[in-house]
Design a protein around this motif. Sequence first.
Motif, mmCIF file in Angstrom:
data_model
loop_
_atom_site.group_PDB
_atom_site.id
_atom_site.type_symbol
_atom_site.label_atom_id
_atom_site.label_comp_id
_atom_site.label_asym_id
_atom_site.label_seq_id
_atom_site.Cartn_x
_atom_site.Cartn_y
_atom_site.Cartn_z
ATOM 1 N N ALA A 1 0.819 -1.211 0.000
ATOM 2 C CA ALA A 1 0.000 0.000 0.000
ATOM 3 C C ALA A 1 0.854 1.263 0.000
ATOM 4 O O ALA A 1 0.501 2.267 -0.642
ATOM 5 C CB ALA A 1 -0.933 -0.001 1.205
ATOM 6 N N ARG B 1 2.168 1.910 -3.497
ATOM 7 C CA ARG B 1 1.058 2.303 -4.368
ATOM 8 C C ARG B 1 0.692 3.762 -4.114
ATOM 9 O O ARG B 1 0.411 4.519 -5.043
ATOM 10 C CB ARG B 1 -0.148 1.398 -4.140
ATOM 11 C CG ARG B 1 -0.008 0.035 -4.812
ATOM 12 C CD ARG B 1 -1.267 -0.794 -4.699
ATOM 13 N NE ARG B 1 -1.375 -1.439 -3.399
ATOM 14 C CZ ARG B 1 -2.341 -1.252 -2.533
ATOM 15 N NH1 ARG B 1 -3.314 -0.393 -2.826
ATOM 16 N NH2 ARG B 1 -2.367 -1.884 -1.385
ATOM 17 N N ILE C 1 -6.165 1.921 -5.249
ATOM 18 C CA ILE C 1 -6.963 1.271 -4.204
ATOM 19 C C ILE C 1 -7.563 -0.074 -4.636
ATOM 20 O O ILE C 1 -8.328 -0.662 -3.871
ATOM 21 C CB ILE C 1 -8.102 2.190 -3.720
ATOM 22 C CG1 ILE C 1 -9.137 2.420 -4.846
ATOM 23 C CG2 ILE C 1 -7.553 3.511 -3.203
ATOM 24 C CD1 ILE C 1 -10.387 3.125 -4.384
ATOM 25 N N GLN D 1 -6.392 -3.122 -4.852
ATOM 26 C CA GLN D 1 -6.102 -4.224 -3.941
ATOM 27 C C GLN D 1 -6.782 -4.037 -2.586
ATOM 28 O O GLN D 1 -7.177 -5.014 -1.946
ATOM 29 C CB GLN D 1 -4.590 -4.360 -3.768
ATOM 30 C CG GLN D 1 -3.865 -4.697 -5.068
ATOM 31 C CD GLN D 1 -2.381 -4.874 -4.873
ATOM 32 O OE1 GLN D 1 -1.929 -5.433 -3.875
ATOM 33 N NE2 GLN D 1 -1.582 -4.388 -5.819
ATOM 34 N N ASP D 2 -6.945 -2.786 -2.157
ATOM 35 C CA ASP D 2 -7.604 -2.521 -0.879
ATOM 36 C C ASP D 2 -9.085 -2.872 -0.935
ATOM 37 O O ASP D 2 -9.675 -3.267 0.076
ATOM 38 C CB ASP D 2 -7.447 -1.045 -0.502
ATOM 39 C CG ASP D 2 -5.996 -0.667 -0.276
ATOM 40 O OD1 ASP D 2 -5.287 -1.445 0.388
ATOM 41 O OD2 ASP D 2 -5.573 0.394 -0.761
ATOM 42 N N LYS E 1 -9.475 -6.495 -0.103
ATOM 43 C CA LYS E 1 -9.038 -6.865 1.239
ATOM 44 C C LYS E 1 -9.999 -6.366 2.321
ATOM 45 O O LYS E 1 -10.047 -6.918 3.417
ATOM 46 C CB LYS E 1 -7.633 -6.299 1.505
ATOM 47 C CG LYS E 1 -6.542 -6.943 0.655
ATOM 48 C CD LYS E 1 -5.196 -6.306 0.956
ATOM 49 C CE LYS E 1 -4.096 -6.915 0.107
ATOM 50 N NZ LYS E 1 -2.768 -6.276 0.377
ATOM 51 N N ASP E 2 -10.746 -5.320 2.016
ATOM 52 C CA ASP E 2 -11.619 -4.673 3.004
ATOM 53 C C ASP E 2 -12.983 -5.369 3.047
ATOM 54 O O ASP E 2 -13.788 -5.236 2.130
ATOM 55 C CB ASP E 2 -11.790 -3.193 2.648
ATOM 56 C CG ASP E 2 -12.605 -2.444 3.690
ATOM 57 O OD1 ASP E 2 -12.798 -2.990 4.804
ATOM 58 O OD2 ASP E 2 -13.058 -1.332 3.386
ATOM 59 N N TRP F 1 -13.935 0.688 1.074
ATOM 60 C CA TRP F 1 -13.187 1.057 -0.116
ATOM 61 C C TRP F 1 -14.014 0.839 -1.375
ATOM 62 O O TRP F 1 -13.900 1.604 -2.341
ATOM 63 C CB TRP F 1 -11.884 0.266 -0.203
ATOM 64 C CG TRP F 1 -10.785 0.800 0.667
ATOM 65 C CD1 TRP F 1 -10.221 0.196 1.750
ATOM 66 C CD2 TRP F 1 -10.129 2.063 0.525
ATOM 67 N NE1 TRP F 1 -9.253 0.997 2.306
ATOM 68 C CE2 TRP F 1 -9.175 2.154 1.563
ATOM 69 C CE3 TRP F 1 -10.255 3.121 -0.370
ATOM 70 C CZ2 TRP F 1 -8.347 3.260 1.719
ATOM 71 C CZ3 TRP F 1 -9.428 4.229 -0.222
ATOM 72 C CH2 TRP F 1 -8.484 4.290 0.825
#
Length: 233
Positions: free
Chosen positions: A119, A122, A170, A172-173, A176-177, A182
Amino acid sequence: MEFKDFMALLHPVVAVAIVFPMLGIVLNMAWQTMQRRQQIASGDKSKIPPVVGSEHVKAGKILSGSVVGVTLLGLGYAIFEHILSKDVWSKNSFQVIFIVLMFVATIASLVMLYRSTPALWRGIFATLTGAGLVILGAQDGVYRRTDEWYWSHYYIGITAALLMVFSLAIIQDIYKDRSNRWRTVHVILNSIAVLLFLGQGMTGTRDLLEIPLSWQKPYIYSCDFANKTCPKP
């Protein structure tokens, strides 16, 4: 039309041939992805294939890169046309070198943003890419229409490009969230981006009508735009 007038058309040609078709593809896949997620959440069996989600991500990455690329193309033409017509190299060679390095750094940052996983990196490369776009947009020769910034092709385009850079950062976030915060941010910001793209279609068409051909500029720019009058030949 002279050669440099044809070069000025590269920016709108790429936008029409690549960016807007990709926008339609991404929107269609986003709608299917949302429908599939809702159907599964309600316990129904969805006929939409599972691969639509990953394909939406791939298409979104292409769209984001295309938007940044077409922005750099438009800025590049305006900036280097100004450099050549005003002979900036002989007057301030450092500025020209700086501009070239900024283009290289912005493109390199975008490439690294695609490849980065942590992160932190990025965020760094997204910031560098966005900063590069803003700095290049501030150079002489760019048709900004600052007095009407709310209806400016430049400001709307830069905002849309920055939103695309943020979307890349964002991705990948989002997966994951588990709270979907997100994902909600992604949907809201990209809904705004769609409206900006529509604005780009209108303002771009207007600017093509307003910007004269190279041989016409000395005559057109001698007009009084406030009073809508031009000197008699």
